[in-house]
Scaffold this motif. Structure first.
Motif, PDB file in Angstrom:
ATOM      1  N   THR A 257      -3.345  40.663  42.972  1.00 27.36           N
ATOM      2  CA  THR A 257      -2.437  41.124  41.911  1.00 27.36           C
ATOM      3  C   THR A 257      -3.036  40.943  40.523  1.00 27.36           C
ATOM      4  O   THR A 257      -4.090  40.127  40.350  1.00 27.36           O
ATOM      5  CB  THR A 257      -1.045  40.692  42.107  1.00 27.36           C
ATOM      6  OG1 THR A 257      -1.225  39.350  41.774  1.00 27.36           O
ATOM      7  CG2 THR A 257      -0.408  40.909  43.310  1.00 27.36           C
ATOM      8  N   THR A 258      -2.532  41.330  39.810  1.00 26.34           N
ATOM      9  CA  THR A 258      -2.777  41.276  38.385  1.00 26.34           C
ATOM     10  C   THR A 258      -2.243  39.946  37.798  1.00 26.34           C
ATOM     11  O   THR A 258      -1.097  39.781  38.184  1.00 26.34           O
ATOM     12  CB  THR A 258      -2.314  42.493  37.353  1.00 26.34           C
ATOM     13  OG1 THR A 258      -2.714  43.809  37.979  1.00 26.34           O
ATOM     14  CG2 THR A 258      -2.854  42.328  35.830  1.00 26.34           C
ATOM     15  N   ALA A 259      -2.677  39.264  36.828  1.00 25.90           N
ATOM     16  CA  ALA A 259      -2.298  38.053  36.247  1.00 25.90           C
ATOM     17  C   ALA A 259      -2.612  38.308  34.639  1.00 25.90           C
ATOM     18  O   ALA A 259      -3.499  39.030  34.299  1.00 25.90           O
ATOM     19  CB  ALA A 259      -2.997  36.850  36.918  1.00 25.90           C
ATOM     20  N   TRP A 260      -1.943  37.655  33.797  1.00 23.52           N
ATOM     21  CA  TRP A 260      -2.090  37.441  32.237  1.00 23.52           C
ATOM     22  C   TRP A 260      -2.620  36.288  32.083  1.00 23.52           C
ATOM     23  O   TRP A 260      -2.042  35.327  32.753  1.00 23.52           O
ATOM     24  CB  TRP A 260      -0.964  37.915  31.708  1.00 23.52           C
ATOM     25  CG  TRP A 260      -0.574  39.403  31.821  1.00 23.52           C
ATOM     26  CD1 TRP A 260      -1.375  40.331  32.190  1.00 23.52           C
ATOM     27  CD2 TRP A 260       0.403  40.013  30.873  1.00 23.52           C
ATOM     28  NE1 TRP A 260      -0.516  41.704  32.045  1.00 23.52           N
ATOM     29  CE2 TRP A 260       0.301  41.403  31.001  1.00 23.52           C
ATOM     30  CE3 TRP A 260       1.385  39.573  29.790  1.00 23.52           C
ATOM     31  CZ2 TRP A 260       1.157  42.135  30.311  1.00 23.52           C
ATOM     32  CZ3 TRP A 260       2.178  40.317  29.281  1.00 23.52           C
ATOM     33  CH2 TRP A 260       2.203  41.778  29.459  1.00 23.52           C
ATOM     34  N   ILE A 261      -3.440  36.269  30.974  1.00 19.62           N
ATOM     35  CA  ILE A 261      -3.987  34.930  30.446  1.00 19.62           C
ATOM     36  C   ILE A 261      -3.442  34.877  28.940  1.00 19.62           C
ATOM     37  O   ILE A 261      -3.479  35.559  28.320  1.00 19.62           O
ATOM     38  CB  ILE A 261      -5.543  34.786  30.472  1.00 19.62           C
ATOM     39  CG1 ILE A 261      -5.867  34.701  32.022  1.00 19.62           C
ATOM     40  CG2 ILE A 261      -5.909  33.336  29.837  1.00 19.62           C
ATOM     41  CD1 ILE A 261      -7.553  34.867  32.096  1.00 19.62           C
ATOM     42  N   LEU A 262      -2.722  33.861  28.852  1.00 19.34           N
ATOM     43  CA  LEU A 262      -1.915  33.685  27.459  1.00 19.34           C
ATOM     44  C   LEU A 262      -3.055  32.931  26.829  1.00 19.34           C
ATOM     45  O   LEU A 262      -3.045  31.547  27.026  1.00 19.34           O
ATOM     46  CB  LEU A 262      -0.591  32.871  27.544  1.00 19.34           C
ATOM     47  CG  LEU A 262      -0.164  32.392  26.265  1.00 19.34           C
ATOM     48  CD1 LEU A 262      -0.081  33.867  24.969  1.00 19.34           C
ATOM     49  CD2 LEU A 262       1.133  32.047  26.247  1.00 19.34           C
ATOM     50  N   ASN A 263      -3.964  33.545  26.202  1.00 24.64           N
ATOM     51  CA  ASN A 263      -5.146  32.609  25.534  1.00 24.64           C
ATOM     52  C   ASN A 263      -4.789  32.063  24.438  1.00 24.64           C
ATOM     53  O   ASN A 263      -5.472  30.780  24.154  1.00 24.64           O
ATOM     54  CB  ASN A 263      -6.334  33.493  25.488  1.00 24.64           C
ATOM     55  CG  ASN A 263      -7.736  33.104  25.526  1.00 24.64           C
ATOM     56  OD1 ASN A 263      -8.001  32.634  26.524  1.00 24.64           O
ATOM     57  ND2 ASN A 263      -8.313  32.893  24.440  1.00 24.64           N
ATOM     58  N   ASP A 264      -4.196  32.461  23.562  1.00 25.87           N
ATOM     59  CA  ASP A 264      -3.893  32.107  22.091  1.00 25.87           C
ATOM     60  C   ASP A 264      -2.343  31.993  22.109  1.00 25.87           C
ATOM     61  O   ASP A 264      -1.646  33.105  22.093  1.00 25.87           O
ATOM     62  CB  ASP A 264      -4.654  32.663  21.086  1.00 25.87           C
ATOM     63  CG  ASP A 264      -6.101  33.177  21.468  1.00 25.87           C
ATOM     64  OD1 ASP A 264      -6.729  32.015  21.852  1.00 25.87           O
ATOM     65  OD2 ASP A 264      -6.529  33.980  21.394  1.00 25.87           O
ATOM     66  N   LEU A 265      -1.820  30.791  21.551  1.00 28.13           N
ATOM     67  CA  LEU A 265      -0.299  30.911  20.816  1.00 28.13           C
ATOM     68  C   LEU A 265      -0.455  30.104  19.747  1.00 28.13           C
ATOM     69  O   LEU A 265      -0.834  28.790  19.954  1.00 28.13           O
ATOM     70  CB  LEU A 265       0.354  30.369  22.055  1.00 28.13           C
ATOM     71  CG  LEU A 265       2.077  30.728  21.566  1.00 28.13           C
ATOM     72  CD1 LEU A 265       2.934  31.349  22.795  1.00 28.13           C
ATOM     73  CD2 LEU A 265       2.710  29.355  20.856  1.00 28.13           C
ATOM     74  N   TYR A 266      -0.157  30.411  18.527  1.00 33.87           N
ATOM     75  CA  TYR A 266      -0.061  29.512  17.312  1.00 33.87           C
ATOM     76  C   TYR A 266       0.986  29.961  16.475  1.00 33.87           C
ATOM     77  O   TYR A 266       1.307  31.104  16.245  1.00 33.87           O
ATOM     78  CB  TYR A 266      -1.512  29.907  16.649  1.00 33.87           C
ATOM     79  CG  TYR A 266      -1.632  28.942  15.421  1.00 33.87           C
ATOM     80  CD1 TYR A 266      -1.778  27.550  15.222  1.00 33.87           C
ATOM     81  CD2 TYR A 266      -1.352  29.645  14.149  1.00 33.87           C
ATOM     82  CE1 TYR A 266      -1.876  26.821  14.072  1.00 33.87           C
ATOM     83  CE2 TYR A 266      -1.517  28.926  12.957  1.00 33.87           C
ATOM     84  CZ  TYR A 266      -1.623  27.606  12.935  1.00 33.87           C
ATOM     85  OH  TYR A 266      -1.797  26.999  11.712  1.00 33.87           O
TER      86      TYR A 266
END
Length: 174
Positions: free
Chosen positions: A95-104
């Motif tokens: 399936t599709t997944a998301w990568i939360l690459n940046d959170l600031y």
């Protein structure tokens, strides 16, 4: 993220602090997002040689709809936080997944609930999109972020993350 970069979807979060507004960044928001992105890079001690590179990088991601960039607005403090998500695929779940690459969140916006509001909006949108899960990484010593992620249901996995740098530059873990 198809089409989401053009939308100005907004979520109001009153549960975690003031009336925080989380919205999708568009091309008009590039300067604001880039200032936060520079703060993020500074936090992770990334040496950026070209001062315009963060702005150009974000502008390209937004223009090409290659990532979802969210901004958090806090009354009285302005736009204090951002998150950037990339679409990926999970071979293990097919399936599709998301990568939360940046959170600031900038220092002026910390302890306002902006980080939590951004994180919850990413999760809300991922659920709405039918995504299997959201993955993220943070530095080993970033215990504040780890506490937030775990409080919001993220579980530390038992996989080791490896990176092979092909650019000749030193990469900070994000």
């Amino acid at each position: 993220m198809s089409g989401q970069a053009a939308e100005q979807q907004v979520e109001r979060s009153t549960q975690d602090g003031p009336d925080i507004v989380v919205r999708t960044a568009g091309e008009a928001d590039v300067e604001t997002a880039a200032a936060l992105f520079r703060g993020y890079l500074d936090f992770y001690e990334v040496d950026v040689q070209d001062a315009d590179a963060p702005r150009a990088f974000l502008a390209e991601r937004i223009a090409k709809d290659e990532s979802l960039v969210l901004l958090a607005d806090v009354p009285g403090a302005g736009t204090v936080g951002f998150a950037q998500v990339y679409r990926a695929f999970s071979s293990l779940t097919l399936t599709t997944a998301w990568i939360l690459n940046d959170l600031y969140v900038a220092p002026s916006g910390r302890r306002t609930g902006a980080g939590r509001a951004l994180l919850r909006e990413v999760l809300r949108r991922a659920r709405a999109a039918g995504v299997a899960g959201v993955q993220l990484e943070t530095a080993y010593d970033n215990t504040v972020a780890q506490g937030l992620y775990e409080a919001e249901g993220f579980v530390r996995e038992e996989f080791h993350v490896y990176f092979h740098d092909l650019s000749g530059k030193t990469s900070a873990e994000g």
